[in-house]
Scaffold this motif. Structure first.
Motif, short mmCIF file in Angstrom:
data_model
loop_
_atom_site.label_atom_id
_atom_site.label_comp_id
_atom_site.label_asym_id
_atom_site.label_seq_id
_atom_site.Cartn_x
_atom_site.Cartn_y
_atom_site.Cartn_z
N LEU A 54 0.80 -1.23 0.00
CA LEU A 54 0.00 0.00 0.00
C LEU A 54 0.83 1.28 0.00
CD1 LEU A 54 -3.06 -0.96 2.23
CD2 LEU A 54 -2.74 -1.16 -0.25
N PRO A 55 1.96 1.34 0.72
CA PRO A 55 2.75 2.57 0.64
C PRO A 55 3.21 2.89 -0.78
CG PRO A 55 3.42 1.29 2.55
CD PRO A 55 2.48 0.42 1.76
N PHE A 56 3.40 1.86 -1.60
CA PHE A 56 3.86 2.07 -2.97
C PHE A 56 2.71 2.31 -3.94
CE2 PHE A 56 5.55 0.98 -7.12
CZ PHE A 56 6.87 1.42 -7.08
N PHE A 57 1.59 1.57 -3.75
CA PHE A 57 0.48 1.61 -4.71
C PHE A 57 -0.80 2.25 -4.18
CE2 PHE A 57 2.96 -2.10 -6.19
CZ PHE A 57 3.06 -1.81 -7.55
N GLU A 58 -0.80 2.70 -2.94
CA GLU A 58 -2.05 3.07 -2.25
C GLU A 58 -3.01 3.91 -3.07
OE1 GLU A 58 -3.49 4.41 2.17
OE2 GLU A 58 -1.46 4.88 1.54
N ASN A 59 -2.55 4.98 -3.70
CA ASN A 59 -3.43 5.88 -4.42
C ASN A 59 -3.50 5.60 -5.92
OD1 ASN A 59 -4.17 7.38 -2.09
ND2 ASN A 59 -2.18 8.40 -2.17
N CYS A 60 -2.87 4.50 -6.33
CA CYS A 60 -2.91 4.13 -7.76
C CYS A 60 -4.28 3.55 -8.10
CB CYS A 60 -1.84 3.09 -8.07
SG CYS A 60 -0.16 3.70 -7.99
N ARG A 61 -4.83 3.99 -9.21
CA ARG A 61 -6.05 3.35 -9.69
C ARG A 61 -5.67 1.99 -10.26
NH1 ARG A 61 -9.03 8.28 -12.99
NH2 ARG A 61 -9.52 9.56 -11.16
N ILE A 62 -6.47 1.00 -9.96
CA ILE A 62 -6.09 -0.36 -10.36
C ILE A 62 -6.01 -0.51 -11.87
CG2 ILE A 62 -6.92 -1.45 -8.25
CD1 ILE A 62 -9.47 -2.22 -9.71
N GLY A 63 -6.79 0.29 -12.61
CA GLY A 63 -6.74 0.22 -14.05
C GLY A 63 -5.50 0.86 -14.64
N ASP A 64 -4.77 1.64 -13.81
CA ASP A 64 -3.57 2.31 -14.29
C ASP A 64 -2.29 1.51 -14.02
OD1 ASP A 64 -4.98 4.44 -15.28
OD2 ASP A 64 -4.83 5.60 -13.42
N VAL A 65 -2.42 0.44 -13.24
CA VAL A 65 -1.24 -0.37 -12.90
C VAL A 65 -0.86 -1.24 -14.09
CG1 VAL A 65 -0.29 -2.13 -11.36
CG2 VAL A 65 -1.86 -0.41 -10.45
N ILE A 66 0.40 -1.16 -14.50
CA ILE A 66 0.90 -1.96 -15.62
C ILE A 66 2.11 -2.77 -15.13
CG2 ILE A 66 0.09 -0.33 -17.37
CD1 ILE A 66 2.94 0.75 -17.56
N PRO A 67 2.54 -3.78 -15.89
CA PRO A 67 3.68 -4.60 -15.48
C PRO A 67 4.91 -3.80 -15.09
CG PRO A 67 2.58 -5.65 -17.31
CD PRO A 67 1.90 -4.32 -17.12
N ALA A 68 5.16 -2.69 -15.79
CA ALA A 68 6.34 -1.87 -15.47
C ALA A 68 6.29 -1.37 -14.03
CB ALA A 68 6.42 -0.69 -16.43
N ASN A 69 5.08 -1.07 -13.53
CA ASN A 69 4.93 -0.62 -12.15
C ASN A 69 5.29 -1.75 -11.17
OD1 ASN A 69 1.92 0.94 -13.28
ND2 ASN A 69 3.89 1.95 -12.96
N ILE A 70 4.90 -2.96 -11.54
CA ILE A 70 5.18 -4.12 -10.68
C ILE A 70 6.68 -4.36 -10.59
CG2 ILE A 70 4.70 -6.56 -10.27
CD1 ILE A 70 2.20 -4.76 -10.27
N MET A 111 -0.65 -8.54 -13.49
CA MET A 111 0.24 -9.55 -12.92
C MET A 111 0.47 -10.72 -13.86
SD MET A 111 0.91 -8.11 -10.06
CE MET A 111 1.94 -9.40 -9.40
N ASP A 112 -0.34 -10.82 -14.92
CA ASP A 112 -0.17 -11.92 -15.87
C ASP A 112 1.21 -11.82 -16.54
OD1 ASP A 112 -2.63 -12.97 -15.35
OD2 ASP A 112 -3.62 -12.13 -17.12
N GLY A 113 1.95 -12.89 -16.49
CA GLY A 113 3.25 -12.91 -17.15
C GLY A 113 4.38 -12.29 -16.36
N ILE A 114 4.10 -11.83 -15.14
CA ILE A 114 5.17 -11.24 -14.31
C ILE A 114 6.15 -12.34 -13.90
CG2 ILE A 114 5.69 -10.24 -12.05
CD1 ILE A 114 4.65 -8.18 -13.95
N THR A 115 7.43 -12.08 -14.12
CA THR A 115 8.48 -13.03 -13.76
C THR A 115 8.95 -12.77 -12.34
OG1 THR A 115 9.23 -13.11 -16.06
CG2 THR A 115 10.73 -13.95 -14.38
N LEU A 116 8.87 -13.78 -11.51
CA LEU A 116 9.29 -13.64 -10.12
C LEU A 116 10.82 -13.62 -10.02
CD1 LEU A 116 6.87 -16.18 -8.37
CD2 LEU A 116 6.68 -13.69 -8.40
N PRO A 117 11.35 -12.85 -9.07
CA PRO A 117 12.82 -12.86 -8.90
C PRO A 117 13.29 -14.25 -8.47
CG PRO A 117 11.74 -11.70 -7.08
CD PRO A 117 10.69 -11.96 -8.12
N LYS A 118 14.46 -14.62 -8.91
CA LYS A 118 14.99 -15.94 -8.61
C LYS A 118 15.29 -16.06 -7.12
CE LYS A 118 18.43 -19.30 -10.17
NZ LYS A 118 19.60 -19.53 -11.06
N LYS A 119 14.73 -17.10 -6.52
CA LYS A 119 14.95 -17.31 -5.09
C LYS A 119 16.33 -17.89 -4.85
CE LYS A 119 10.08 -18.28 -4.00
NZ LYS A 119 9.14 -19.27 -3.42
#
Length: 320
Positions: A54-70, A111-119
């Motif tokens: 929430l501190p990072f995305f709190e006021n973001c509209r969900i329709g404006d979030v794109i993979p680059a933001n993630i 979130m579709d297609g988001i690559t997780l960081p290697k553990k």
């Protein structure tokens, strides 16, 4: 990809769904799942959301979030010093939230297609064979409920929360069986005046509920301290010892025994590694540890020393 996102966003705006913020979405999602998960799980979700998402995305509209933001979010968390494993846990939580949003509001799921960081495998510091022998000698010379707890963890591999939640009704000394059916942990309070509270709950998975044969070396030690059915094994009364208190006592014992400092969880790793050295069947060891698969046992809990590898290599008999 960008065209698809743009089209999806325009469609959302035409339906009025883009006005929801990430904060509103999270609490809506949270209300939908909090009664279907354990209290400790719900508290964990809330903590991750309030502290990180929430501190990072709190006021973001969900329709404006794109993979680059993630990906920008993941990068910021790396700079904050979070491990890849922990960042993965947060991203998996976000995937659940956006999956709910996509299903409920028919929005494009960023979130579709988001690559997780290697553990990376956690670097667990263990005591070597000589240090373990020194610890065992200290335990033998200082029998008390704290050293009993250390001995139990070193001889059965149980988690610190499972250990502190253990009551005498969970131990059958005649049959030499220890039953793990609950765990003790401190969680954040979602509502209320206090920030955290202790709760006793079921272990994290079905495989974590298990029965463990008690080795002969522990029977006499346990018999010395056997109490009433409802008494907790480590505290000796009907009030449980907190896990972090047990960790503090373990740290003090290591210092008194002139041994290097290791985390209490290292006892579980040492148990697993010692069992492999003794030739335990990996499937049996996995069930004793309460793992859902042998891969977890081998990848996370089995550690071999260089000396052990040398010994294995010496077994090679080639005709050169």
């Amino acid at each position: 990809m960008e065209k698809k996102i743009s089209e999806a966003r325009q469609n959302e705006k035409s339906k009025g769904y883009c006005i929801k913020t990430m904060s509103v979405l999270f609490y809506e999602w949270y209300q939908s799942i909090q009664h279907r998960v354990k209290e400790s799980t719900a508290a964990n979700y809330m903590m991750k959301a309030k502290k990180h998402i929430l501190p990072f995305f709190e006021n973001c509209r969900i329709g404006d979030v794109i993979p680059a933001n993630i990906y920008a979010f993941m990068e910021s968390k790396k700079k904050d010093g979070l491990s890849n494993r922990y960042i993965c846990d947060i991203i998996i939580l976000m995937k659940s939230i956006f999956k709910y949003a996509a299903k409920t509001y028919h929005i494009f799921n960023p979130m579709d297609g988001i690559t997780l960081p290697k553990k990376k495998a956690p670097d667990i510091k263990l005591l070597d064979d000589n240090e373990q022998s020194q610890l065992q000698q200290y335990i033998a010379n200082h029998p008390n409920r704290s050293t009993l707890g250390i001995a139990l963890s070193l001889s059965t591999g149980i988690h610190i929360g499972e250990l502190t939640a253990l009551q005498w009704e969970d131990i059958d000394l005649k049959k030499r069986i220890l039953t793990v059916k609950k765990t003790l942990q401190r969680v954040q309070c979602i509502d209320g005046a206090t920030k955290t509270k202790l709760i006793i709950t079921e272990p994290k998975s079905e495989s974590s509920c298990r029965t463990i044969p008690i080795p002969e070396c522990m029977v006499e030690f346990l018999t010395k301290f056997q109490g009433k059915t409802k008494d907790y094994v480590i505290s000796g009364c009907e009030k449980a010892t907190e896990p972090r208190t047990m960790q503090y006592r373990f740290t003090k014992i290591l210092k008194n025994a002139k041994l290097p400092s290791v985390h209490f969880h290292a006892l579980r790793h040492m148990f697993a590694s010692n069992c492999v050295k003794l030739g335990f069947d990996v499937k049996a060891l996995s069930e004793i540890l309460g793992h859902s698969s042998v891969e977890i046992t081998l990848n996370r809990y089995v550690h071999s020393s260089f000396e052990q590898k040398q010994a294995y290599m010496e077994r090679l008999k080639l005709a050169f």
